[in-house]
Design a protein around this motif. Structure first.
Motif, PDB file in Angstrom:
ATOM      1  N   ARG A  10       0.479  43.935 -53.684  1.00 17.60           N
ATOM      2  CA  ARG A  10       2.322  44.126 -53.493  1.00 17.60           C
ATOM      3  C   ARG A  10       3.334  45.993 -53.797  1.00 17.60           C
ATOM      4  NH1 ARG A  10       4.426  38.061 -56.371  1.00 17.60           N
ATOM      5  NH2 ARG A  10       3.359  36.856 -54.934  1.00 17.60           N
ATOM      6  N   GLU A  11       1.839  45.538 -54.893  1.00 19.97           N
ATOM      7  CA  GLU A  11       2.360  47.092 -55.261  1.00 19.97           C
ATOM      8  C   GLU A  11       2.322  48.127 -54.083  1.00 19.97           C
ATOM      9  OE1 GLU A  11       2.366  49.099 -59.487  1.00 19.97           O
ATOM     10  OE2 GLU A  11       0.478  48.761 -58.670  1.00 19.97           O
ATOM     11  N   ALA A  12       0.858  48.455 -53.654  1.00 19.84           N
ATOM     12  CA  ALA A  12       0.415  49.106 -53.094  1.00 19.84           C
ATOM     13  C   ALA A  12       1.100  49.187 -51.343  1.00 19.84           C
ATOM     14  CB  ALA A  12      -0.900  48.815 -52.461  1.00 19.84           C
ATOM     15  N   ARG A  13       1.545  47.537 -51.226  1.00 21.44           N
ATOM     16  CA  ARG A  13       1.568  47.499 -50.118  1.00 21.44           C
ATOM     17  C   ARG A  13       4.245  48.170 -50.191  1.00 21.44           C
ATOM     18  NH1 ARG A  13       1.518  43.787 -45.710  1.00 21.44           N
ATOM     19  NH2 ARG A  13       3.258  43.195 -46.554  1.00 21.44           N
ATOM     20  N   GLY A  14       4.298  48.050 -51.230  1.00 19.60           N
ATOM     21  CA  GLY A  14       6.138  48.517 -51.731  1.00 19.60           C
ATOM     22  C   GLY A  14       5.899  49.985 -50.926  1.00 19.60           C
ATOM     23  N   LYS A  15       4.550  50.465 -52.409  1.00 20.90           N
ATOM     24  CA  LYS A  15       4.811  52.424 -52.143  1.00 20.90           C
ATOM     25  C   LYS A  15       4.182  52.457 -50.859  1.00 20.90           C
ATOM     26  CE  LYS A  15       2.980  52.700 -56.179  1.00 20.90           C
ATOM     27  NZ  LYS A  15       1.962  53.290 -57.791  1.00 20.90           N
ATOM     28  N   ALA A  72       9.304  44.698 -48.879  1.00 24.19           N
ATOM     29  CA  ALA A  72       8.277  45.196 -48.946  1.00 24.19           C
ATOM     30  C   ALA A  72       8.699  46.098 -50.461  1.00 24.19           C
ATOM     31  CB  ALA A  72       7.703  45.663 -47.944  1.00 24.19           C
ATOM     32  N   VAL A  73       9.093  47.302 -50.811  1.00 21.40           N
ATOM     33  CA  VAL A  73       9.639  47.720 -51.596  1.00 21.40           C
ATOM     34  C   VAL A  73      10.073  47.222 -52.519  1.00 21.40           C
ATOM     35  CG1 VAL A  73      10.908  49.508 -52.138  1.00 21.40           C
ATOM     36  CG2 VAL A  73      10.321  49.825 -49.658  1.00 21.40           C
ATOM     37  N   THR A  74      11.279  46.064 -52.349  1.00 21.28           N
ATOM     38  CA  THR A  74      11.381  45.693 -53.259  1.00 21.28           C
ATOM     39  C   THR A  74      10.177  44.403 -54.638  1.00 21.28           C
ATOM     40  OG1 THR A  74      13.160  45.214 -52.323  1.00 21.28           O
ATOM     41  CG2 THR A  74      13.337  44.021 -54.280  1.00 21.28           C
ATOM     42  N   LYS A  75       9.830  43.766 -53.414  1.00 17.20           N
ATOM     43  CA  LYS A  75       8.468  43.187 -54.182  1.00 17.20           C
ATOM     44  C   LYS A  75       7.474  44.289 -54.787  1.00 17.20           C
ATOM     45  CE  LYS A  75       8.454  39.311 -50.384  1.00 17.20           C
ATOM     46  NZ  LYS A  75       8.581  38.931 -49.507  1.00 17.20           N
ATOM     47  N   GLY A  76       7.457  45.631 -54.452  1.00 16.13           N
ATOM     48  CA  GLY A  76       6.267  46.378 -54.883  1.00 16.13           C
ATOM     49  C   GLY A  76       6.927  46.458 -56.110  1.00 16.13           C
ATOM     50  N   LYS A  77       8.041  46.887 -55.979  1.00 15.34           N
ATOM     51  CA  LYS A  77       8.614  47.355 -57.434  1.00 15.34           C
ATOM     52  C   LYS A  77       8.614  46.520 -58.701  1.00 15.34           C
ATOM     53  CE  LYS A  77      11.381  50.810 -55.681  1.00 15.34           C
ATOM     54  NZ  LYS A  77      12.417  51.134 -55.214  1.00 15.34           N
ATOM     55  N   THR A  78       8.468  45.029 -58.697  1.00 16.54           N
ATOM     56  CA  THR A  78       9.145  43.810 -59.022  1.00 16.54           C
ATOM     57  C   THR A  78       7.291  43.332 -59.657  1.00 16.54           C
ATOM     58  OG1 THR A  78      10.415  42.348 -57.770  1.00 16.54           O
ATOM     59  CG2 THR A  78       9.410  41.252 -58.593  1.00 16.54           C
ATOM     60  N   ALA A  79       6.136  43.568 -58.532  1.00 14.55           N
ATOM     61  CA  ALA A  79       5.352  43.854 -58.943  1.00 14.55           C
ATOM     62  C   ALA A  79       4.893  45.075 -59.761  1.00 14.55           C
ATOM     63  CB  ALA A  79       4.078  44.282 -57.776  1.00 14.55           C
ATOM     64  N   THR A  80       5.150  45.781 -59.638  1.00 13.46           N
ATOM     65  CA  THR A  80       4.891  47.096 -61.011  1.00 13.46           C
ATOM     66  C   THR A  80       5.414  46.304 -62.304  1.00 13.46           C
ATOM     67  OG1 THR A  80       5.168  48.472 -59.544  1.00 13.46           O
ATOM     68  CG2 THR A  80       5.546  49.125 -61.256  1.00 13.46           C
ATOM     69  N   THR A  81       6.823  46.322 -62.128  1.00 16.00           N
ATOM     70  CA  THR A  81       7.338  45.761 -63.592  1.00 16.00           C
ATOM     71  C   THR A  81       6.695  44.516 -63.967  1.00 16.00           C
ATOM     72  OG1 THR A  81       9.487  46.050 -62.980  1.00 16.00           O
ATOM     73  CG2 THR A  81       9.522  44.596 -64.741  1.00 16.00           C
ATOM     74  N   GLU A  82       5.705  43.294 -62.968  1.00 19.04           N
ATOM     75  CA  GLU A  82       5.242  42.770 -63.956  1.00 19.04           C
ATOM     76  C   GLU A  82       3.444  42.987 -64.068  1.00 19.04           C
ATOM     77  OE1 GLU A  82       3.790  38.693 -64.678  1.00 19.04           O
ATOM     78  OE2 GLU A  82       6.164  39.518 -63.885  1.00 19.04           O
ATOM     79  N   LEU A  83       3.238  44.063 -63.503  1.00 15.65           N
ATOM     80  CA  LEU A  83       1.701  44.294 -63.792  1.00 15.65           C
ATOM     81  C   LEU A  83       2.074  45.028 -65.448  1.00 15.65           C
ATOM     82  CD1 LEU A  83       0.902  46.387 -60.824  1.00 15.65           C
ATOM     83  CD2 LEU A  83      -0.510  43.853 -61.569  1.00 15.65           C
ATOM     84  N   ILE A  84       2.920  46.070 -65.804  1.00 10.12           N
ATOM     85  CA  ILE A  84       3.472  46.399 -66.869  1.00 10.12           C
ATOM     86  C   ILE A  84       3.330  45.879 -67.551  1.00 10.12           C
ATOM     87  CG2 ILE A  84       5.033  47.922 -67.861  1.00 10.12           C
ATOM     88  CD1 ILE A  84       5.328  49.959 -65.345  1.00 10.12           C
ATOM     89  N   ARG A  85       4.408  44.473 -66.939  1.00 12.61           N
ATOM     90  CA  ARG A  85       4.721  43.419 -68.346  1.00 12.61           C
ATOM     91  C   ARG A  85       3.544  43.083 -69.257  1.00 12.61           C
ATOM     92  NH1 ARG A  85       5.153  38.704 -69.494  1.00 12.61           N
ATOM     93  NH2 ARG A  85       4.048  38.111 -67.042  1.00 12.61           N
ATOM     94  N   THR A  86       2.437  42.901 -68.023  1.00 14.28           N
ATOM     95  CA  THR A  86       1.290  41.862 -68.392  1.00 14.28           C
ATOM     96  C   THR A  86       0.146  42.614 -69.803  1.00 14.28           C
ATOM     97  OG1 THR A  86       1.480  40.642 -66.010  1.00 14.28           O
ATOM     98  CG2 THR A  86      -0.632  41.038 -67.466  1.00 14.28           C
ATOM     99  N   GLN A  87       0.078  43.958 -68.623  1.00 18.84           N
ATOM    100  CA  GLN A  87      -0.449  45.302 -69.596  1.00 18.84           C
ATOM    101  C   GLN A  87       0.225  45.670 -71.040  1.00 18.84           C
ATOM    102  OE1 GLN A  87      -0.022  48.923 -66.573  1.00 18.84           O
ATOM    103  NE2 GLN A  87      -2.223  48.035 -65.612  1.00 18.84           N
ATOM    104  N   LYS A  88       1.070  45.160 -71.408  1.00 13.51           N
ATOM    105  CA  LYS A  88       2.082  45.015 -72.232  1.00 13.51           C
ATOM    106  C   LYS A  88       1.578  43.575 -73.085  1.00 13.51           C
ATOM    107  CE  LYS A  88       5.868  48.012 -72.012  1.00 13.51           C
ATOM    108  NZ  LYS A  88       7.235  48.808 -71.515  1.00 13.51           N
TER     109      LYS A  88
END
Length: 96
Positions: A10-15, A72-88
């Motif tokens: 999703r992040e890649a598609r958003g970008k 797709a941009v919105t979903k990508g940004k949401t995915a990025t946020t979720e990935l960061i949250r998961t990594q933290k």
């Protein structure tokens, strides 16, 4: 919650969608299409229901086309946020 591979997809598609929307040629094409649809509608008469309806449909479909990329941009940004949250969260668990 989606798994990391789905979030990365999703992040890649958003970008990719954001890159498309920011492309000057694409922006020019969108402006041209909007202008042509407007001009086509403007040239109709009040009695020309079919032509007005066709212009309305073109406008709606073009909006849906643009909205697809914006979503797709919105979903990508949401995915990025979720990935960061998961990594933290994963990093915090390793520290404990």
């Amino acid at each position: 919650m989606a798994d990391n591979s789905e979030l990365r997809r999703r992040e890649a598609r958003g970008k990719q969608a954001e890159k498309i929307l920011q492309d000057d040629l694409v922006k020019e094409a969108f402006e041209m299409i909007e202008r042509r649809v407007y001009e086509a509608w403007k040239s109709t008469t009040p009695e020309d229901d079919r032509a007005r309806h066709d212009c309305y449909l073109m406008h709606q479909i073009f909006g849906d086309f643009q909205d697809f990329f914006k979503a797709a941009v919105t979903k990508g940004k949401t995915a990025t946020t979720e990935l960061i949250r998961t990594q933290k969260a994963n990093h915090s668990q390793k520290d404990t």
